[in-house]
Scaffold this motif. Sequence first.
Motif, PDB file in Angstrom:
ATOM      1  N   PRO A 157       0.815  -1.222   0.000  1.00  0.00           N
ATOM      2  CA  PRO A 157       0.000   0.000   0.000  1.00  0.00           C
ATOM      3  C   PRO A 157       0.846   1.269   0.000  1.00  0.00           C
ATOM      4  N   GLU A 158       2.109   1.137   0.389  1.00  0.00           N
ATOM      5  CA  GLU A 158       2.990   2.313   0.483  1.00  0.00           C
ATOM      6  C   GLU A 158       3.725   2.604  -0.822  1.00  0.00           C
ATOM      7  N   ALA A 159       3.500   1.812  -1.858  1.00  0.00           N
ATOM      8  CA  ALA A 159       4.307   1.947  -3.070  1.00  0.00           C
ATOM      9  C   ALA A 159       4.145   3.306  -3.721  1.00  0.00           C
ATOM     10  N   GLU A 160       2.911   3.783  -3.870  1.00  0.00           N
ATOM     11  CA  GLU A 160       2.706   5.077  -4.529  1.00  0.00           C
ATOM     12  C   GLU A 160       3.413   6.199  -3.771  1.00  0.00           C
ATOM     13  N   ALA A 161       3.230   6.199  -2.459  1.00  0.00           N
ATOM     14  CA  ALA A 161       3.861   7.257  -1.654  1.00  0.00           C
ATOM     15  C   ALA A 161       5.374   7.183  -1.750  1.00  0.00           C
ATOM     16  N   GLY A 162       5.912   5.978  -1.752  1.00  0.00           N
ATOM     17  CA  GLY A 162       7.352   5.823  -1.849  1.00  0.00           C
ATOM     18  C   GLY A 162       7.896   6.332  -3.169  1.00  0.00           C
ATOM     19  N   ILE A 163       7.181   6.035  -4.262  1.00  0.00           N
ATOM     20  CA  ILE A 163       7.628   6.480  -5.582  1.00  0.00           C
ATOM     21  C   ILE A 163       7.520   7.994  -5.699  1.00  0.00           C
ATOM     22  N   LEU A 164       6.417   8.558  -5.201  1.00  0.00           N
ATOM     23  CA  LEU A 164       6.243  10.014  -5.275  1.00  0.00           C
ATOM     24  C   LEU A 164       7.252  10.741  -4.398  1.00  0.00           C
ATOM     25  N   ALA A 165       7.603  10.144  -3.257  1.00  0.00           N
ATOM     26  CA  ALA A 165       8.622  10.755  -2.402  1.00  0.00           C
ATOM     27  C   ALA A 165       9.976  10.746  -3.096  1.00  0.00           C
ATOM     28  N   MET A 166      10.226   9.690  -3.820  1.00  0.00           N
ATOM     29  CA  MET A 166      11.455   9.593  -4.604  1.00  0.00           C
ATOM     30  C   MET A 166      11.469  10.620  -5.724  1.00  0.00           C
ATOM     31  N   GLY A 167      10.290  10.840  -6.314  1.00  0.00           N
ATOM     32  CA  GLY A 167      10.164  11.722  -7.484  1.00  0.00           C
ATOM     33  C   GLY A 167      10.127  10.889  -8.743  1.00  0.00           C
ATOM     34  N   LEU A 168       9.259  11.265  -9.677  1.00  0.00           N
ATOM     35  CA  LEU A 168       9.107  10.473 -10.894  1.00  0.00           C
ATOM     36  C   LEU A 168      10.377  10.450 -11.734  1.00  0.00           C
ATOM     37  N   GLU A 169      11.122  11.562 -11.717  1.00  0.00           N
ATOM     38  CA  GLU A 169      12.373  11.581 -12.479  1.00  0.00           C
ATOM     39  C   GLU A 169      13.371  10.575 -11.904  1.00  0.00           C
ATOM     40  N   ALA A 170      13.447  10.506 -10.579  1.00  0.00           N
ATOM     41  CA  ALA A 170      14.346   9.541  -9.942  1.00  0.00           C
ATOM     42  C   ALA A 170      13.851   8.118 -10.171  1.00  0.00           C
ATOM     43  N   GLU A 196       3.157  10.572 -19.226  1.00  0.00           N
ATOM     44  CA  GLU A 196       2.155   9.502 -19.099  1.00  0.00           C
ATOM     45  C   GLU A 196       1.943   9.112 -17.636  1.00  0.00           C
ATOM     46  N   TRP A 197       3.019   9.080 -16.861  1.00  0.00           N
ATOM     47  CA  TRP A 197       2.907   8.680 -15.455  1.00  0.00           C
ATOM     48  C   TRP A 197       2.162   9.718 -14.626  1.00  0.00           C
ATOM     49  N   LYS A 198       2.121  10.961 -15.106  1.00  0.00           N
ATOM     50  CA  LYS A 198       1.436  12.028 -14.378  1.00  0.00           C
ATOM     51  C   LYS A 198      -0.067  12.048 -14.637  1.00  0.00           C
ATOM     52  N   GLU A 199      -0.542  11.193 -15.541  1.00  0.00           N
ATOM     53  CA  GLU A 199      -1.980  11.105 -15.786  1.00  0.00           C
ATOM     54  C   GLU A 199      -2.694  10.697 -14.492  1.00  0.00           C
ATOM     55  N   PRO A 200      -3.851  11.298 -14.198  1.00  0.00           N
ATOM     56  CA  PRO A 200      -4.560  10.951 -12.967  1.00  0.00           C
ATOM     57  C   PRO A 200      -4.829   9.451 -12.864  1.00  0.00           C
ATOM     58  N   GLY A 201      -4.424   8.874 -11.751  1.00  0.00           N
ATOM     59  CA  GLY A 201      -4.671   7.461 -11.502  1.00  0.00           C
ATOM     60  C   GLY A 201      -3.685   6.512 -12.142  1.00  0.00           C
ATOM     61  N   ALA A 202      -2.743   7.021 -12.936  1.00  0.00           N
ATOM     62  CA  ALA A 202      -1.855   6.133 -13.695  1.00  0.00           C
ATOM     63  C   ALA A 202      -0.932   5.327 -12.788  1.00  0.00           C
ATOM     64  N   LEU A 203      -0.358   5.954 -11.782  1.00  0.00           N
ATOM     65  CA  LEU A 203       0.608   5.254 -10.942  1.00  0.00           C
ATOM     66  C   LEU A 203      -0.046   4.082 -10.219  1.00  0.00           C
ATOM     67  N   THR A 204      -1.210   4.324  -9.620  1.00  0.00           N
ATOM     68  CA  THR A 204      -1.920   3.238  -8.933  1.00  0.00           C
ATOM     69  C   THR A 204      -2.339   2.151  -9.911  1.00  0.00           C
ATOM     70  N   ALA A 205      -2.839   2.543 -11.075  1.00  0.00           N
ATOM     71  CA  ALA A 205      -3.288   1.552 -12.063  1.00  0.00           C
ATOM     72  C   ALA A 205      -2.130   0.669 -12.519  1.00  0.00           C
ATOM     73  N   MET A 206      -0.974   1.264 -12.763  1.00  0.00           N
ATOM     74  CA  MET A 206       0.180   0.467 -13.189  1.00  0.00           C
ATOM     75  C   MET A 206       0.603  -0.507 -12.092  1.00  0.00           C
ATOM     76  N   LEU A 207       0.623  -0.042 -10.845  1.00  0.00           N
ATOM     77  CA  LEU A 207       1.010  -0.902  -9.737  1.00  0.00           C
ATOM     78  C   LEU A 207      -0.019  -2.000  -9.485  1.00  0.00           C
TER      79      LEU A 207
END
Length: 300
Positions: A157-170, A196-207
């Motif tokens: 459940p923490e994956a999205e927050a972890g990726i966003l904390a890292m930053g999409l570029e990182a 593409e990753w900044k599309e609403p809901g994309a990060l959760t959908a991919m995960l």
Amino acid sequence: MTESPLARIALSTGISLDVCLAGPRDGEPILFLHGFPESHRTWRNQIEDLSRDHFVIAPDQRGYARSDKPEGVEQYKTNIIVADALALMDALEIKHFTLVGHDWGGAAAWAAALLHPFRVKRLVILNAPHPLIFQRSLIEDRAQREASQYVRFFRSPEAEAGILAMGLEAFLEKVLLGNADPAMLPVEERRAYLDEWKEPGALTAMLNWYRATSLEVPETDEEARLPVWTHAPFPKLRMPTLVIWGLKDVALLPIQLERLTDVVADLRIVTSPTAGHFIPWEEPGTVTAAIRNFLADSGG
């Protein structure tokens, strides 16, 4: 890559996908399925070459880019992904086709070939393990189990927050450039993925593709037994099958190539000692030549 406009195609599965369509409509059809965390763009080099004499279909799969992103983990189960692929070909009035898949798209391609062997004329897999061999290796091979621990993070459940904390570029640097030759991913492609990753809901959908799978990935030192289904008779694929593998893949190890003849009757394997996981664009010439040779050998 010469950009082809994307068609928006509504499917009988209840969603709509953006789809790259290229080449002559009366050409031999090839369906390309991308993996995580990409889009149809992973096939840009193959699309440009193969569309000269084949009808190429390359969707942004559900949850990716600007294709629909239904809510709920259950919406990303493998059987639903396979249903999308078949529904797309139905919408295009294509009965039989060559199916090409990489990474999660390869997992879907394996499943589609197993579930619909009379529609998949030929199968091409790039750095995507056969489900039975993969599950066995996750239990029995310590190196593969260690290499697959990232799956546990992506499922959490923490994956999205972890990726966003890292930053999409990182995240791009770590996941894409850290597993391939960075020189082979041009700046404009990096920008396209970030967009593409900044599309609403994309990060959760991919995960959710990771969260929806029934694959068992034990912790490194956990006592684990093979799931019951791995002991049952497993169907052997009969259509001509090509497996292309970048041997520098640090997530999916060469053990995935072992015992493939147990589950595939008509098998060809092409390996590259210098390519990693993202071989479609890291070594596009190797991939395209292998596919062309395979099509020629198998009447396509």
